[in-house]
Design a protein around this motif. Structure first.
Motif, PDB file in Angstrom:
ATOM      1  N   VAL A   1       0.848  -1.189   0.000  1.00  0.00           N
ATOM      2  CA  VAL A   1       0.000   0.000   0.000  1.00  0.00           C
ATOM      3  C   VAL A   1       0.881   1.235   0.000  1.00  0.00           C
ATOM      4  O   VAL A   1       0.649   2.209  -0.708  1.00  0.00           O
ATOM      5  CB  VAL A   1      -0.938   0.003   1.224  1.00  0.00           C
TER       6      VAL A   1
ATOM      7  N   ILE B   1      -5.556  -2.773  -3.459  1.00  0.00           N
ATOM      8  CA  ILE B   1      -5.081  -3.257  -2.163  1.00  0.00           C
ATOM      9  C   ILE B   1      -5.868  -2.607  -1.027  1.00  0.00           C
ATOM     10  O   ILE B   1      -6.360  -3.287  -0.122  1.00  0.00           O
ATOM     11  CB  ILE B   1      -3.577  -2.964  -1.990  1.00  0.00           C
ATOM     12  N   ILE B   2      -6.003  -1.279  -1.096  1.00  0.00           N
ATOM     13  CA  ILE B   2      -6.667  -0.532  -0.020  1.00  0.00           C
ATOM     14  C   ILE B   2      -8.141  -0.920   0.090  1.00  0.00           C
ATOM     15  O   ILE B   2      -8.673  -1.119   1.187  1.00  0.00           O
ATOM     16  CB  ILE B   2      -6.536   0.990  -0.272  1.00  0.00           C
TER      17      ILE B   2
ATOM     18  N   ARG C   1      -1.714   7.463  -4.576  1.00  0.00           N
ATOM     19  CA  ARG C   1      -2.477   6.540  -3.730  1.00  0.00           C
ATOM     20  C   ARG C   1      -3.819   6.165  -4.369  1.00  0.00           C
ATOM     21  O   ARG C   1      -4.471   5.225  -3.925  1.00  0.00           O
ATOM     22  CB  ARG C   1      -2.703   7.156  -2.350  1.00  0.00           C
TER      23      ARG C   1
ATOM     24  N   LYS D   1      -2.925   0.597  -6.282  1.00  0.00           N
ATOM     25  CA  LYS D   1      -2.998   0.886  -4.846  1.00  0.00           C
ATOM     26  C   LYS D   1      -4.416   0.680  -4.310  1.00  0.00           C
ATOM     27  O   LYS D   1      -4.623   0.127  -3.225  1.00  0.00           O
ATOM     28  CB  LYS D   1      -2.553   2.324  -4.566  1.00  0.00           C
ATOM     29  N   GLN D   2      -5.406   1.131  -5.069  1.00  0.00           N
ATOM     30  CA  GLN D   2      -6.791   1.028  -4.607  1.00  0.00           C
ATOM     31  C   GLN D   2      -7.257  -0.429  -4.554  1.00  0.00           C
ATOM     32  O   GLN D   2      -8.115  -0.787  -3.737  1.00  0.00           O
ATOM     33  CB  GLN D   2      -7.709   1.854  -5.505  1.00  0.00           C
TER      34      GLN D   2
ATOM     35  N   SER E   1       1.758   0.034   5.745  1.00  0.00           N
ATOM     36  CA  SER E   1       0.834   0.780   4.871  1.00  0.00           C
ATOM     37  C   SER E   1       1.043   2.288   4.880  1.00  0.00           C
ATOM     38  O   SER E   1       0.171   3.048   4.442  1.00  0.00           O
ATOM     39  CB  SER E   1      -0.633   0.468   5.220  1.00  0.00           C
TER      40      SER E   1
END
Length: 206
Positions: free
Chosen positions: A5, A195-196, A187, A192-193, A96
């Motif tokens: 992240v 994962i988040i 981000r 990345k999204q 993270s």
């Protein structure tokens, strides 16, 4: 390295461009961004705090850590050694957090070789004249030292093409906005999204 992240951001610039002030403001205003504290053999300047601005150590200790493979990058700048702890950076990324390194272009090259996904931001002064004026206004260095820093700055500026982003620090607040936009947009990438927001996406596309 597996997808994380957190992203490693490298901020580089010649002395006097205001990069330290920009980085400090960026970290202060961004919850998920952490500053990696470098080790250095240079003496602390007035108001600098050990463990907050730098980890101040002697040359023997630095060499010992370097030989032990502690640093992900190290460089000698103006007669002093600087190094970044790899273990510390990796731990923050795995937790993270985005991490920012404030290092020179030599160190940046070393880091990018180890971590190709790192994002580099290069800070530019609005002019050479302004850069000299800022160095003189700091009232920290002799004219000889300032001349040396200016020569080094001109050489450093030639390395700006290695950066992913260029930010001109003419107006401080505008430069800070630009750096915040870089951090935020990174981000928001799909990688990345995924994962988040993996749980949300799993529900949306089931």
């Amino acid at each position: 390295m597996k997808h994380l992240v957190g992203t490693l951001f490298i901020v580089s610039a010649p002395s006097g461009t205001g990069k330290t002030s920009l980085v400090n403001a960026l970290v202060r205003d961004t919850n998920h961004l952490k500053l990696s504290i470098s080790h250095t053999t240079r003496p602390a300047r007035p108001k600098e705090i050990d463990g907050y601005n730098y980890h101040f150590i002697d040359e023997a200790k630095f060499k010992q850590m370097e030989m032990a493979g502690v640093f992900m990058e190290s460089a000698k700048v103006f007669g002093n050694y600087y190094g970044t702890s790899q273990e510390t950076v990796i731990k923050m990324l795995e937790d993270s957090h985005d991490v920012v390194l404030e290092i020179d272009w030599q160190g940046a090259q070393q880091v990018v070789k180890r971590m190709p996904d790192a994002v580099m931001i290069f800070i530019l002064p609005p002019s050479i004249e302004t850069l000299r004026e800022r160095l003189e206004n700091r009232d920290q260095d002799s004219p000889e030292v300032i001349d040396n820093r200016m020569e080094k700055a001109k050489a450093e500026l030639k390395h700006h093409p290695m950066a992913d982003f260029l930010v001109v620090n003419d107006d401080f607040e505008e430069a800070l906005k630009g750096m915040k936009a870089i951090i935020k947009s990174n981000r928001l990438t799909t990688t990345k999204q995924q994962i988040i927001n993996r749980r949300l996406l799993a529900k949306l596309v089931q």
